[in-house]
Structure formats: structure tokens, C-alpha cells
Design a protein around this motif. Structure first.
Motif, mmCIF file in Angstrom:
data_model
loop_
_atom_site.group_PDB
_atom_site.id
_atom_site.type_symbol
_atom_site.label_atom_id
_atom_site.label_comp_id
_atom_site.label_asym_id
_atom_site.label_seq_id
_atom_site.Cartn_x
_atom_site.Cartn_y
_atom_site.Cartn_z
ATOM 1 N N LYS A 67 2.157 6.537 -6.944
ATOM 2 C CA LYS A 67 1.150 7.478 -7.449
ATOM 3 C C LYS A 67 1.718 8.909 -7.446
ATOM 4 C CE LYS A 67 -3.037 8.076 -8.941
ATOM 5 N NZ LYS A 67 -3.425 7.550 -10.246
ATOM 6 N N GLY A 84 1.241 4.240 -2.849
ATOM 7 C CA GLY A 84 1.123 5.673 -2.539
ATOM 8 C C GLY A 84 2.284 6.467 -3.095
ATOM 9 N N GLU A 137 0.839 -1.208 0.000
ATOM 10 C CA GLU A 137 0.000 0.000 0.000
ATOM 11 C C GLU A 137 0.871 1.256 0.000
ATOM 12 O OE1 GLU A 137 -3.065 2.027 3.149
ATOM 13 O OE2 GLU A 137 -3.223 -0.145 2.861
ATOM 14 N N ALA A 138 1.933 1.244 0.798
ATOM 15 C CA ALA A 138 2.845 2.387 0.848
ATOM 16 C C ALA A 138 3.565 2.558 -0.494
ATOM 17 C CB ALA A 138 3.854 2.205 1.975
#
Length: 123
Positions: free
Chosen positions: A119, A116, A112-113
Motif C-alpha cells: 500500500k 502494508g 498482512e505486512a
């Protein structure tokens, strides 16, 4: 590359500097590789397994073979030129380090990190 997901608590930089370093590597891929939709598919499948296992080491043992099968899926995606070698190496290293339900939780948070940071690098 060595990622330890089994340590409890997780390494201080697993969701920060380590994730940013991986995102930088993935962002350097050619335009047609490591697209966010492709990487998101792997993340979504990982989340599905994590939710199914729900922190239970017995369930992890039941489904461990299916989690390890994600290695074949990432190899297939690389073979179809959807992801690059860096993504494959990182993902396979994370799967290798996923040895318990807690390590699976850490992998999901690390992934997930990475998403992030990726992105931010590829808006």
C-alpha cells in the motif's frame, strides 16, 4: 525464495524486511496485475481459514486440504492474468510452508505486512 513460516518464534524479519522485499517484487508488476483488490481476496480467504482454525492443530489437519487448494486458486488467477508470476511463486511457497496452525498464523501476519508495504508503494 524460501519462506519459513513454521519456526516458533518467527524469524525476526518475517514481518519486516522479508515482507517489504515481497511487496517490492509485487509492486513491479504491470498495471493490470496484482491489483490490491485481487490480492486482498486471497488475504481475506486466508484470514477466514485462520479464524476457523483458531490456532488448533487438529482443526488445521481437518482443513489442510482446503488451505492447499488455495494453490489452485492462485494458479487460476495467474491464468486469467489477474496476478503475476511473482505473486504466484510467493503465495505457493507460503502455502507449502504452512504446515501447522501456528504457521498459518505466521502466514496471515506476513501477508498482512506485505499488504502494508504494498500500500505504501502503490497508494
Amino acid at each position: 525464495m524460501s519462506i519459513d513460516l513454521a519456526t516458533v518464534p518467527p524469524a525476526a524479519e518475517l514481518f519486516n524486511a522479508e515482507a517489504e522485499k515481497i511487496a517490492n517484487l509485487l509492486a513491479q508488476a504491470r498495471n493490470n496485475l496484482n491489483k490490491s483488490t485481487q490480492i486482498r481476496r486471497f488475504y481475506d480467504e486466508l484470514v477466514g481459514w485462520q479464524e476457523r482454525i483458531d490456532g488448533d492443530d487438529e482443526k488445521f489437519k481437518q482443513f489442510e486440504a482446503f488451505i492447499k487448494m488455495l494453490n489452485a486458486k492462485v494458479a487460476y488467477a495467474k491464468g486469467r492474468k489477474l496476478v503475476d508470476e511473482e505473486f504466484e511463486k510467493w503465495f505457493r511457497e507460503c502455502i507449502k510452508s504452512t504446515t501447522s496452525a501456528k504457521a498459518l498464523d505466521h502466514f496471515r501476519l506476513h501477508f498482512e505486512a506485505v499488504l502494508g508495504f504494498l500500500k505504501a508503494l502503490r497508494p
